[in-house]
Write an enzyme that holds these catalytic residues in place. Structure first.
Site, PDB file in Angstrom:
ATOM      1  N   HIS A  36      -5.151  -3.476   5.380  1.00 37.34           N
ATOM      2  CA  HIS A  36      -6.312  -3.895   6.174  1.00 37.34           C
ATOM      3  C   HIS A  36      -5.873  -4.402   7.539  1.00 37.34           C
ATOM      4  O   HIS A  36      -6.523  -4.125   8.552  1.00 37.34           O
ATOM      5  CB  HIS A  36      -7.069  -5.010   5.447  1.00 37.34           C
ATOM      6  CG  HIS A  36      -7.901  -4.540   4.301  1.00 37.34           C
ATOM      7  ND1 HIS A  36      -8.823  -3.518   4.399  1.00 37.34           N
ATOM      8  CD2 HIS A  36      -7.954  -4.959   3.005  1.00 37.34           C
ATOM      9  CE1 HIS A  36      -9.411  -3.335   3.241  1.00 37.34           C
ATOM     10  NE2 HIS A  36      -8.895  -4.190   2.368  1.00 37.34           N
ATOM     11  N   HIS A  85      -1.868  -3.690  -0.081  1.00 40.34           N
ATOM     12  CA  HIS A  85      -3.270  -3.368   0.200  1.00 40.34           C
ATOM     13  C   HIS A  85      -3.814  -4.259   1.312  1.00 40.34           C
ATOM     14  O   HIS A  85      -4.456  -3.774   2.259  1.00 40.34           O
ATOM     15  CB  HIS A  85      -4.092  -3.550  -1.079  1.00 40.34           C
ATOM     16  CG  HIS A  85      -5.576  -3.439  -0.872  1.00 40.34           C
ATOM     17  ND1 HIS A  85      -6.289  -2.287  -1.138  1.00 40.34           N
ATOM     18  CD2 HIS A  85      -6.481  -4.343  -0.419  1.00 40.34           C
ATOM     19  CE1 HIS A  85      -7.557  -2.497  -0.862  1.00 40.34           C
ATOM     20  NE2 HIS A  85      -7.704  -3.733  -0.423  1.00 40.34           N
ATOM     21  N   GLU A  86      -3.564  -5.557   1.212  1.00 36.42           N
ATOM     22  CA  GLU A  86      -4.086  -6.477   2.223  1.00 36.42           C
ATOM     23  C   GLU A  86      -3.449  -6.231   3.590  1.00 36.42           C
ATOM     24  O   GLU A  86      -4.118  -6.301   4.619  1.00 36.42           O
ATOM     25  CB  GLU A  86      -3.862  -7.924   1.784  1.00 36.42           C
ATOM     26  CG  GLU A  86      -4.584  -8.308   0.500  1.00 36.42           C
ATOM     27  CD  GLU A  86      -6.062  -7.971   0.527  1.00 36.42           C
ATOM     28  OE1 GLU A  86      -6.667  -7.950   1.622  1.00 36.42           O
ATOM     29  OE2 GLU A  86      -6.627  -7.713  -0.544  1.00 36.42           O
TER      30      GLU A  86
END
Length: 285
Positions: A142, A138-139
């Site tokens: 980004h 998820h990170e």
């Protein structure tokens, strides 16, 4: 093409955020000292914008007391970051660990070449390997989506605006209304800056993790655990930590109605529902 669109969109957002922050600080200077105060406020305005652009990542990391770690110290975490970044053809981010017991994680930096992934010690204790991999995915989503600059700048500026406005409000103002006005405008501007970090960025990063790891249900499980753990052990809503919360994978505060209204995070239930519908997604190519 998609990356270029993200870059252009985030450049516009960053410009708008810097302009908003500048207006607030200049307004605070005018409220304190009229035209002289306005002229004096130009110096901290330029300094604030420069600090937010060039050092926003360090501001966020220091607010969480995070420290860089190596693969010798945290072999599983660093291996996951390296493997997933390589799969996504991204530069390998620096890895940080925060001693905070509330489980959470965030990515920060100006661009993929100057990015960092930070997790709390609480998260490392809470999640299993699959869930940790999904959170790191998820990170990195980004980072790949190029939204780490705008979120990092917004977080840093929100923190600095609160500080500048408080100093101005309790300085020598010409009437009590100036102090009251500044105390209202400052938090409002900080909130508006954080709200520019749209909730859709979390959905996009969730989808990137699901595609990258091929395990959307692992991220759904991690989000459920984070939500439950935050209810038991929320992050203290201090002025230093509130802006950084916008960067995190999950809202770290136990908020009421107003907190939920201005939250930069969509509800955990909605994110989990979307991930459950993505259960058949193929791996990142």
């Amino acid at each position: 093409m998609q990356v270029n669109v993200h870059c252009q969109r985030n450049q516009l957002k960053t410009t708008a955020i810097l302009a908003t922050a500048s207006a607030v600080v200049l307004l605070a200077g005018y409220g304190v000292g009229g035209r002289v105060g306005l002229a004096v406020a130009l110096v901290p305005t330029l300094a604030m914008n420069g600090a937010a652009f060039f050092w926003s990542d360090q501001i966020a990391l220091r607010s969480m007391r995070a420290h860089p770690v190596s693969e010798t110290q945290y072999p599983e975490l660093c291996r996951i970051v390296r493997e997933l970044a390589t799969t996504m053809r991204l530069p390998i981010p620096a890895v940080y660990v925060s001693p905070v017991s509330t489980p959470n994680a965030f990515a920060t930096g100006r661009n993929p070449r100057r990015s960092a992934v930070c997790v709390t010690s609480g998260l490392l204790r809470l999640l299993d390997a699959r869930e940790l991999r999904a959170v790191v995915g998820h990170e990195l989503g980004h980072v790949a989506n190029r939204d780490i600059l705008v979120s990092s700048v917004a977080s840093a500026l929100a923190s600095m605006i609160m500080f500048v406005v408080k100093v101005a409000a309790f300085g020598r103002t010409r009437n009590p209304l100036s102090s009251l006005f500044l105390l209202v405008v400052g938090p409002l501007a900080a909130t508006l800056i954080q709200v520019t970090i749209t909730r859709s960025r979390e959905y996009e990063a969730d989808a990137a993790s699901a595609q990258l790891t091929g395990e959307p249900l692992a991220l759904a499980s991690a989000l459920r655990k984070l939500d439950a753990a935050t209810r038991r052990n929320p992050l203290p809503p201090t002025p230093a930590l509130r802006p950084t919360a916008a960067l995190m994978i999950s809202n770290p505060f136990r908020g009421g109605i107003l907190s939920r209204l201005f939250s930069t995070h969509p509800s955990t239930n909605e994110r989990v529902a979307r991930l459950e519908r993505m259960a058949g997604l193929r791996r990142w190519r």
